[in-house]
Design a protein around this motif. Structure first.
Motif, PDB file in Angstrom:
ATOM      1  N   UNK A   1      -6.129   0.388 -15.472  1.00  0.00           N
ATOM      2  CA  UNK A   1      -5.962   0.867 -14.114  1.00  0.00           C
ATOM      3  C   UNK A   1      -6.472  -0.210 -13.152  1.00  0.00           C
ATOM      4  N   UNK A   2      -5.683  -0.523 -12.154  1.00  0.00           N
ATOM      5  CA  UNK A   2      -6.032  -1.541 -11.171  1.00  0.00           C
ATOM      6  C   UNK A   2      -6.499  -0.851  -9.900  1.00  0.00           C
ATOM      7  N   UNK A   3      -7.674  -1.215  -9.431  1.00  0.00           N
ATOM      8  CA  UNK A   3      -8.162  -0.681  -8.165  1.00  0.00           C
ATOM      9  C   UNK A   3      -8.329  -1.832  -7.186  1.00  0.00           C
ATOM     10  N   UNK A   4      -8.016  -1.557  -5.944  1.00  0.00           N
ATOM     11  CA  UNK A   4      -8.143  -2.558  -4.892  1.00  0.00           C
ATOM     12  C   UNK A   4      -9.083  -1.996  -3.835  1.00  0.00           C
ATOM     13  N   UNK A   5     -10.118  -2.735  -3.538  1.00  0.00           N
ATOM     14  CA  UNK A   5     -11.038  -2.331  -2.482  1.00  0.00           C
ATOM     15  C   UNK A   5     -10.310  -2.432  -1.143  1.00  0.00           C
ATOM     16  N   UNK A   6     -10.358  -1.372  -0.360  1.00  0.00           N
ATOM     17  CA  UNK A   6      -9.615  -1.369   0.905  1.00  0.00           C
ATOM     18  C   UNK A   6     -10.153  -2.413   1.874  1.00  0.00           C
ATOM     19  N   UNK A   7     -11.459  -2.693   1.830  1.00  0.00           N
ATOM     20  CA  UNK A   7     -12.017  -3.735   2.694  1.00  0.00           C
ATOM     21  C   UNK A   7     -11.477  -5.107   2.355  1.00  0.00           C
ATOM     22  N   UNK A   8     -11.357  -5.398   1.062  1.00  0.00           N
ATOM     23  CA  UNK A   8     -10.818  -6.688   0.629  1.00  0.00           C
ATOM     24  C   UNK A   8      -9.343  -6.795   1.017  1.00  0.00           C
ATOM     25  N   UNK A   9      -8.620  -5.708   0.833  1.00  0.00           N
ATOM     26  CA  UNK A   9      -7.198  -5.707   1.202  1.00  0.00           C
ATOM     27  C   UNK A   9      -7.024  -5.964   2.695  1.00  0.00           C
ATOM     28  N   UNK A  11      -9.129  -7.494   4.654  1.00  0.00           N
ATOM     29  CA  UNK A  11      -9.547  -8.872   4.934  1.00  0.00           C
ATOM     30  C   UNK A  11      -8.419  -9.854   4.631  1.00  0.00           C
ATOM     31  N   UNK A  12      -7.699  -9.629   3.545  1.00  0.00           N
ATOM     32  CA  UNK A  12      -6.563 -10.486   3.196  1.00  0.00           C
ATOM     33  C   UNK A  12      -5.462 -10.351   4.245  1.00  0.00           C
ATOM     34  N   UNK A  13      -5.200  -9.130   4.681  1.00  0.00           N
ATOM     35  CA  UNK A  13      -4.169  -8.911   5.710  1.00  0.00           C
ATOM     36  C   UNK A  13      -4.557  -9.619   7.001  1.00  0.00           C
ATOM     37  N   UNK A  14      -5.816  -9.493   7.407  1.00  0.00           N
ATOM     38  CA  UNK A  14      -6.278 -10.158   8.635  1.00  0.00           C
ATOM     39  C   UNK A  14      -6.146 -11.666   8.501  1.00  0.00           C
ATOM     40  N   UNK A  15      -6.526 -12.212   7.349  1.00  0.00           N
ATOM     41  CA  UNK A  15      -6.429 -13.656   7.130  1.00  0.00           C
ATOM     42  C   UNK A  15      -4.996 -14.142   7.338  1.00  0.00           C
ATOM     43  N   UNK A  16      -4.036 -13.463   6.734  1.00  0.00           N
ATOM     44  CA  UNK A  16      -2.650 -13.912   6.858  1.00  0.00           C
ATOM     45  C   UNK A  16      -2.080 -13.662   8.247  1.00  0.00           C
ATOM     46  N   UNK A  17      -2.528 -12.604   8.915  1.00  0.00           N
ATOM     47  CA  UNK A  17      -2.043 -12.349  10.282  1.00  0.00           C
ATOM     48  C   UNK A  17      -2.587 -13.389  11.254  1.00  0.00           C
ATOM     49  N   UNK A  32      -1.923  -4.632  16.927  1.00  0.00           N
ATOM     50  CA  UNK A  32      -2.017  -4.230  15.532  1.00  0.00           C
ATOM     51  C   UNK A  32      -3.114  -5.019  14.815  1.00  0.00           C
ATOM     52  N   UNK A  33      -3.216  -6.307  15.106  1.00  0.00           N
ATOM     53  CA  UNK A  33      -4.264  -7.131  14.510  1.00  0.00           C
ATOM     54  C   UNK A  33      -5.641  -6.631  14.930  1.00  0.00           C
ATOM     55  N   UNK A  34      -5.802  -6.271  16.186  1.00  0.00           N
ATOM     56  CA  UNK A  34      -7.082  -5.749  16.675  1.00  0.00           C
ATOM     57  C   UNK A  34      -7.436  -4.452  15.958  1.00  0.00           C
ATOM     58  N   UNK A  35      -6.471  -3.566  15.793  1.00  0.00           N
ATOM     59  CA  UNK A  35      -6.718  -2.296  15.111  1.00  0.00           C
ATOM     60  C   UNK A  35      -7.119  -2.536  13.649  1.00  0.00           C
ATOM     61  N   UNK A  36      -6.447  -3.465  12.991  1.00  0.00           N
ATOM     62  CA  UNK A  36      -6.768  -3.775  11.600  1.00  0.00           C
ATOM     63  C   UNK A  36      -8.171  -4.369  11.493  1.00  0.00           C
ATOM     64  N   UNK A  37      -8.533  -5.250  12.409  1.00  0.00           N
ATOM     65  CA  UNK A  37      -9.868  -5.858  12.389  1.00  0.00           C
ATOM     66  C   UNK A  37     -10.934  -4.796  12.650  1.00  0.00           C
TER      67      UNK A  37
END
Length: 69
Positions: A1-9, A11-17, A32-37
């Motif tokens: 089973x693969x789990x992904x920490x939502x904080x890490x996910x 952070x990756x989205x913010x990095x690419x945005x 949208x970037x502000x809301x994600x951050x």
């Protein structure tokens, strides 16, 4: 089973945005970037890493305040 920490996910989205050029962003993209951050901040805040970041920022702010006097 693969789990992904939502904080890490987030952070990756913010990095690419944030890698995108500023000129290519619309107002919606910026909001949208502000809301994600903000969501990332809420997820990180109660963790030990978040508390460490908060302590560093508090020390930095107090150093800047004392330097300005």
């Amino acid at each position: 089973m693969l789990t992904i920490d939502s904080g890490v996910l987030l952070a990756v989205i913010v990095f690419f945005r944030l890698r995108r050029r500023t000129e290519a962003r619309s107002r919606f993209d910026e909001r949208l970037t502000v809301v994600i951050v903000l969501a990332l901040g809420v997820l990180i805040a109660p963790t030990p890493a978040g508390q460490g970041i908060l302590n560093v920022l508090q020390q930095l702010a107090s150093g800047v305040t004392q330097a300005g006097r």
